[in-house]
Design an enzyme around this catalytic site. Structure first.
Site, short mmCIF file in Angstrom:
data_model
loop_
_atom_site.label_atom_id
_atom_site.label_comp_id
_atom_site.label_asym_id
_atom_site.label_seq_id
_atom_site.Cartn_x
_atom_site.Cartn_y
_atom_site.Cartn_z
CG ASP A 200 -2.24 0.75 1.09
OD1 ASP A 200 -2.00 1.98 0.77
OD2 ASP A 200 -3.15 0.41 1.04
CG ASN A 201 -0.13 4.80 -2.57
OD1 ASN A 201 -0.96 4.42 -1.94
ND2 ASN A 201 0.15 5.49 -3.63
CG ASP B 150 2.81 3.89 -6.35
OD1 ASP B 150 2.18 3.46 -7.19
OD2 ASP B 150 2.57 5.20 -5.90
CB ILE B 151 0.26 -0.70 -7.96
CG1 ILE B 151 -0.69 0.56 -8.32
CG2 ILE B 151 -0.26 -1.75 -6.77
CD1 ILE B 151 -2.17 0.09 -8.71
CD GLN C 147 -8.60 8.48 -8.48
OE1 GLN C 147 -9.14 8.85 -7.49
NE2 GLN C 147 -9.30 8.23 -9.73
CE1 TYR D 1 -12.59 3.76 -9.26
CE2 TYR D 1 -15.08 3.35 -9.97
CZ TYR D 1 -13.94 3.22 -9.28
OH TYR D 1 -13.80 2.11 -8.10
P1 NAD Z 1 -9.57 2.91 -0.20
O1 NAD Z 1 -9.37 4.17 -0.84
O2 NAD Z 1 -10.02 2.74 1.17
O3 NAD Z 1 -8.40 1.76 -0.75
C1 NAD Z 1 -7.63 1.76 -1.68
C2 NAD Z 1 -6.29 1.66 -1.17
O4 NAD Z 1 -5.24 1.40 -2.27
C3 NAD Z 1 -5.97 2.58 -0.05
O5 NAD Z 1 -5.26 1.93 0.73
C4 NAD Z 1 -4.64 3.19 -0.78
O6 NAD Z 1 -3.81 3.81 0.25
C5 NAD Z 1 -4.17 2.37 -1.80
N1 NAD Z 1 -3.54 2.99 -2.94
C6 NAD Z 1 -4.09 3.85 -3.89
N2 NAD Z 1 -3.12 4.02 -4.81
C7 NAD Z 1 -2.24 3.27 -4.63
C8 NAD Z 1 -0.79 2.87 -5.38
N3 NAD Z 1 -0.62 3.35 -6.40
N4 NAD Z 1 0.03 1.99 -5.02
C9 NAD Z 1 -0.42 1.34 -3.95
N5 NAD Z 1 -1.52 1.48 -3.07
C10 NAD Z 1 -2.34 2.63 -3.51
O7 NAD Z 1 -10.88 2.35 -1.15
P2 NAD Z 1 -11.85 0.98 -1.05
O8 NAD Z 1 -13.32 1.67 -1.25
O9 NAD Z 1 -11.48 0.20 0.04
O10 NAD Z 1 -11.58 0.67 -2.60
C11 NAD Z 1 -11.00 -0.77 -2.86
C12 NAD Z 1 -11.23 -1.20 -4.42
O11 NAD Z 1 -12.47 -1.51 -4.37
C13 NAD Z 1 -10.76 0.15 -5.47
O12 NAD Z 1 -10.19 -0.57 -6.44
C14 NAD Z 1 -12.04 0.72 -5.73
O13 NAD Z 1 -11.90 0.92 -6.89
C15 NAD Z 1 -12.91 -0.67 -5.72
N6 NAD Z 1 -14.39 -0.38 -5.40
C16 NAD Z 1 -14.75 0.16 -4.24
C17 NAD Z 1 -16.28 0.49 -4.11
C18 NAD Z 1 -16.85 0.90 -2.81
O14 NAD Z 1 -18.01 1.23 -2.76
N7 NAD Z 1 -15.99 1.51 -1.81
C19 NAD Z 1 -17.26 0.21 -5.16
C20 NAD Z 1 -16.66 -0.38 -6.24
C21 NAD Z 1 -15.42 -0.62 -6.50
#
Ligand code: NAD
Ligand code: UD1
Length: 308
Positions: A31-32, A53-54, A76, A141
């Protein structure tokens, strides 16, 4: 299972890590910490946390070494940010995704599960939405998530990589950051309640969503990693609720009427969303069965504690 969870310090990620540790898996988080937090994760002998970072191939190569499975959640995640900064969003959500995919192929991991999204559908053509309905993304997105699905499908056919995209609907629960202006409506409303502020409803509140509790999402992620299902699979309850209905449930839970302010409906807002969940039940054996009332009560208790 030895699972790399990218984005493991985030909302869905941290609950998924807990669920994996509970079944005895070894877990490594990459995680970043852009939106994720270390305090979302427990200390556990089977958990290793890497900061990286990915978008950096070296970080991923290091993180993927020796793992058997990947749960790729890092992204993102803001639709609005993807409209304002499409290049940055593309770099994380497409280039970053391909970096992880390629690492999975090179290191011959047994299986990769990644987060897709209901955002791929844009305005639904029909309800409930089925996995094979046409996609019409209306944001960078949504497009990026749809491109992820196509890449995964191609890598499955070209290289026989075992992978599944989990298309989450509206996930809610503890640890969803309410402070972001793009936070999900439930976390925002609970934050307003905590601040003793009125709830702002865009439009008349009749819009519906399939709100799915985060523990159920974590359970689905674990089942997805253990299964051999391919393609994409909805993760949702199969039942949608309106905002007004949700406000009524919140009000009942806290035992008082909530003050509501209506503002104009937001441009691009989708009136209704509902998911087919047959594949989730049949291919993964999962039902997102947390009752809405129970999920909201758990969340209220977590946020408000004794203040509620
Ligand atoms: P979140 O922001 O809590 O989690 C995303 C995580 O990825 C964070 O911990 C962030 O620090 C990390 N991150 C971001 N960019 C990064 C990078 N470049 N390198 C390494 N780490 C990185 O969001 P979430 O709601 O837990 O979302 C998780 C996944 O589910 C995402 O792919 C999001 O698109 C997807 N999603 C979420 C929802 C929702 O309702 N929450 C709905 C559909 C899809
Ligand atoms: C989610 C995404 C959104 C994306 C869409 C694609 C999040 C937080 N939002 O939106 O960016 O375009 O999926 O499928 O992930 N609302 C209020 N008051 C508020 C906040 C929201 O009335 O303070 C309303 C919204 O206008 C919407 C509903 O609540 O009608 C749900 O909003 P939200 O939680 O943002 O989810 P989606 O609209 O599904």
């Amino acid at each position: 299972m030895y699972v790399l969870v990218t984005g493991g310090a985030g909302f869905i990620g941290s609950h998924s890590v807990e669920a994996l540790l509970k079944i005895g898996a070894r877990v490594r988080v990459l995680d970043n910490f852009s939106t994720g937090k270390r305090q979302n994760l427990p200390s556990h002998p089977n958990l290793e946390i890497l900061s990286g970072d990915i978008q950096d191939v070296k970080d991923i190569s290091h993180a993927v070494a020796n793992v058997t499975h990947i749960l790729h959640l890092a992204a993102q995640v803001s639709v609005q940010d993807s409209l304002v900064h499409p290049t940055k969003s593309c770099s994380i959500n497409i280039q970053g995704f391909v970096n992880v995919l390629e690492a999975a192929r090179k290191h011959q991991v047994d299986r990769m599960v990644y987060a897709s999204s209901a955002a791929v559908y844009g305005y639904p053509q029909q309800l409930p939405i089925a996995e094979d309905d046409a996609v019409h993304p209306i944001s960078p997105y949504g497009l990026e998530k749809s491109v992820n699905d196509q890449y995964a499908d191609l890598f499955h056919s070209l290289f026989n990589c075992s992978m599944l995209g989990v298309r989450y609907f509206n996930v809610y629960g503890p640890r969803q950051d309410p402070k972001s202006p793009y936070a999900g409506v439930i976390s925002k409303f609970i934050h307003f309640i905590e601040q003793q502020q009125p709830l702002t409803v865009f439009g008349d509140g009749s819009q519906t969503r399939d709100f799915v509790f985060v523990s159920d999402v974590a359970k689905a992620n674990v089942a997805a990693l253990r299964s051999d299902a391919t393609g994409v699979c909805h993760v949702a309850t199969g039942t949608s609720r309106s905002l007004l209905d949700m406000i009524q449930v919140l009000s009942t839970c806290i035992g008082r009427e909530l003050q509501v302010i209506h503002q104009d409906a937001q441009a691009g807002d989708i009136p209704h969303s509902a998911a087919h969940v047959e594949k989730l039940a049949q291919a993964l054996g999962v039902q997102c069965s947390t009752r809405f009332e129970d999920g909201l009560r758990i969340l209220l208790k977590e946020v408000l504690g004794s203040k509620g």
